[in-house]
Scaffold this motif. Structure first.
Motif, PDB file in Angstrom:
ATOM      1  N   ALA A 189       0.815  -1.174   0.053  1.00  0.00           N
ATOM      2  CA  ALA A 189      -0.077   0.103   0.135  1.00  0.00           C
ATOM      3  C   ALA A 189       0.782   1.185   0.044  1.00  0.00           C
ATOM      4  O   ALA A 189       0.503   2.298  -0.668  1.00  0.00           O
ATOM      5  N   ASP A 190       2.031   1.190   0.778  1.00  0.00           N
ATOM      6  CA  ASP A 190       2.961   2.307   0.981  1.00  0.00           C
ATOM      7  C   ASP A 190       4.324   1.932   1.079  1.00  0.00           C
ATOM      8  O   ASP A 190       4.504   1.325   2.189  1.00  0.00           O
ATOM      9  N   TYR A 191       5.123   2.159   0.139  1.00  0.00           N
ATOM     10  CA  TYR A 191       6.635   1.675   0.305  1.00  0.00           C
ATOM     11  C   TYR A 191       7.337   1.975   1.634  1.00  0.00           C
ATOM     12  O   TYR A 191       7.734   1.087   2.161  1.00  0.00           O
ATOM     13  N   PRO A 192       7.274   3.223   1.977  1.00  0.00           N
ATOM     14  CA  PRO A 192       8.126   3.611   3.197  1.00  0.00           C
ATOM     15  C   PRO A 192       7.486   2.969   4.310  1.00  0.00           C
ATOM     16  O   PRO A 192       8.377   2.537   5.265  1.00  0.00           O
ATOM     17  N   ALA A 193       6.167   2.852   4.460  1.00  0.00           N
ATOM     18  CA  ALA A 193       5.710   2.233   5.682  1.00  0.00           C
ATOM     19  C   ALA A 193       6.023   0.699   5.463  1.00  0.00           C
ATOM     20  O   ALA A 193       6.508   0.190   6.807  1.00  0.00           O
ATOM     21  N   TRP A 194       5.981  -0.098   4.382  1.00  0.00           N
ATOM     22  CA  TRP A 194       6.238  -1.400   4.457  1.00  0.00           C
ATOM     23  C   TRP A 194       7.871  -1.556   4.813  1.00  0.00           C
ATOM     24  O   TRP A 194       7.987  -2.491   5.334  1.00  0.00           O
ATOM     25  N   LYS A 195       8.709  -0.545   4.107  1.00  0.00           N
ATOM     26  CA  LYS A 195      10.038  -0.649   4.453  1.00  0.00           C
ATOM     27  C   LYS A 195      10.390  -0.617   5.631  1.00  0.00           C
ATOM     28  O   LYS A 195      11.279  -1.306   6.196  1.00  0.00           O
ATOM     29  N   LYS A 196       9.986   0.243   6.479  1.00  0.00           N
ATOM     30  CA  LYS A 196      10.063   0.427   8.113  1.00  0.00           C
ATOM     31  C   LYS A 196       9.666  -0.853   8.810  1.00  0.00           C
ATOM     32  O   LYS A 196      10.667  -1.390   9.446  1.00  0.00           O
ATOM     33  N   ILE A 197       8.564  -1.567   8.430  1.00  0.00           N
ATOM     34  CA  ILE A 197       8.417  -2.960   9.268  1.00  0.00           C
ATOM     35  C   ILE A 197       9.342  -4.058   8.504  1.00  0.00           C
ATOM     36  O   ILE A 197       9.913  -4.997   9.210  1.00  0.00           O
ATOM     37  N   PHE A 198       9.672  -3.887   7.331  1.00  0.00           N
ATOM     38  CA  PHE A 198      10.808  -4.956   6.622  1.00  0.00           C
ATOM     39  C   PHE A 198      12.069  -4.897   7.329  1.00  0.00           C
ATOM     40  O   PHE A 198      12.500  -5.672   8.003  1.00  0.00           O
ATOM     41  N   ASP A 199      12.381  -3.319   7.676  1.00  0.00           N
ATOM     42  CA  ASP A 199      13.793  -3.431   8.231  1.00  0.00           C
ATOM     43  C   ASP A 199      13.589  -3.697   9.864  1.00  0.00           C
ATOM     44  O   ASP A 199      14.488  -4.364  10.465  1.00  0.00           O
ATOM     45  N   ASN A 200      12.600  -3.527  10.534  1.00  0.00           N
ATOM     46  CA  ASN A 200      12.437  -3.911  11.867  1.00  0.00           C
ATOM     47  C   ASN A 200      12.207  -5.435  11.879  1.00  0.00           C
ATOM     48  O   ASN A 200      12.347  -5.938  13.163  1.00  0.00           O
ATOM     49  N   ALA A 201      12.127  -6.088  11.149  1.00  0.00           N
ATOM     50  CA  ALA A 201      11.934  -7.676  10.977  1.00  0.00           C
ATOM     51  C   ALA A 201      13.139  -8.227  10.671  1.00  0.00           C
ATOM     52  O   ALA A 201      13.412  -9.565  10.452  1.00  0.00           O
ATOM     53  N   ALA A 202      14.413  -7.504  10.340  1.00  0.00           N
ATOM     54  CA  ALA A 202      15.647  -8.056  10.138  1.00  0.00           C
ATOM     55  C   ALA A 202      16.097  -9.134  11.013  1.00  0.00           C
ATOM     56  O   ALA A 202      16.812 -10.257  10.601  1.00  0.00           O
ATOM     57  N   ILE A 253      14.269 -10.881  12.948  1.00  0.00           N
ATOM     58  CA  ILE A 253      13.555 -12.540  12.988  1.00  0.00           C
ATOM     59  C   ILE A 253      13.782 -13.109  11.408  1.00  0.00           C
ATOM     60  O   ILE A 253      13.908 -14.451  11.531  1.00  0.00           O
ATOM     61  N   ARG A 254      14.227 -12.483  10.457  1.00  0.00           N
ATOM     62  CA  ARG A 254      14.502 -13.004   9.377  1.00  0.00           C
ATOM     63  C   ARG A 254      15.649 -13.681   9.330  1.00  0.00           C
ATOM     64  O   ARG A 254      15.858 -14.772   8.938  1.00  0.00           O
ATOM     65  N   LYS A 255      16.841 -13.259   9.853  1.00  0.00           N
ATOM     66  CA  LYS A 255      18.153 -13.918  10.249  1.00  0.00           C
ATOM     67  C   LYS A 255      17.869 -14.891  10.995  1.00  0.00           C
ATOM     68  O   LYS A 255      18.516 -15.941  10.594  1.00  0.00           O
ATOM     69  N   GLU A 256      17.299 -14.818  12.018  1.00  0.00           N
ATOM     70  CA  GLU A 256      17.296 -15.934  13.069  1.00  0.00           C
ATOM     71  C   GLU A 256      16.502 -17.114  12.348  1.00  0.00           C
ATOM     72  O   GLU A 256      16.789 -18.412  12.543  1.00  0.00           O
TER      73      GLU A 256
END
Length: 93
Positions: A11-24, A26-29
């Motif tokens: 819906a909104d790239y900057p909003a998505w990117k913030k959540i994506f970055d915050n999940a780094a 858990i993605r690594k784990e």
């Protein structure tokens, strides 16, 4: 090596990117080793997430988990397409 290619609209790239970055973490784990985020040339909300994983089993478990499904909803992800890939060959020209 195993890879995951995800194509989805947000819906909104900057909003998505913030959540994506915050999940780094858990993605690594979960087993993600490296990633690239790409956008369609004429639609910056159409995203391609290409990532390297320690195993496809771990990637599938992560992407299909209820927690991640909720994170995607919170991030405004629309109809993600997951493509799980085994590397056959690599080269540099």
């Amino acid at each position: 090596m195993q890879y995951v290619l995800i194509i989805h609209e947000v819906a909104d790239y900057p909003a998505w990117k913030k959540i994506f970055d915050n999940a780094a973490d858990i993605r690594k784990e979960a087993g993600e080793i490296a990633y690239q985020v790409l956008a369609y040339e004429k639609n910056s909300n159409k995203i391609v997430h290409f990532s390297k994983w320690s195993s496809l089993e771990k990637a599938k478990h992560f992407f299909e988990s209820p927690g991640l499904i909720q994170i995607r909803k919170d991030a405004g992800v629309k109809a993600p397409e997951f493509i799980y890939l085994d590397q056959l060959e690599e080269g540099i020209l």
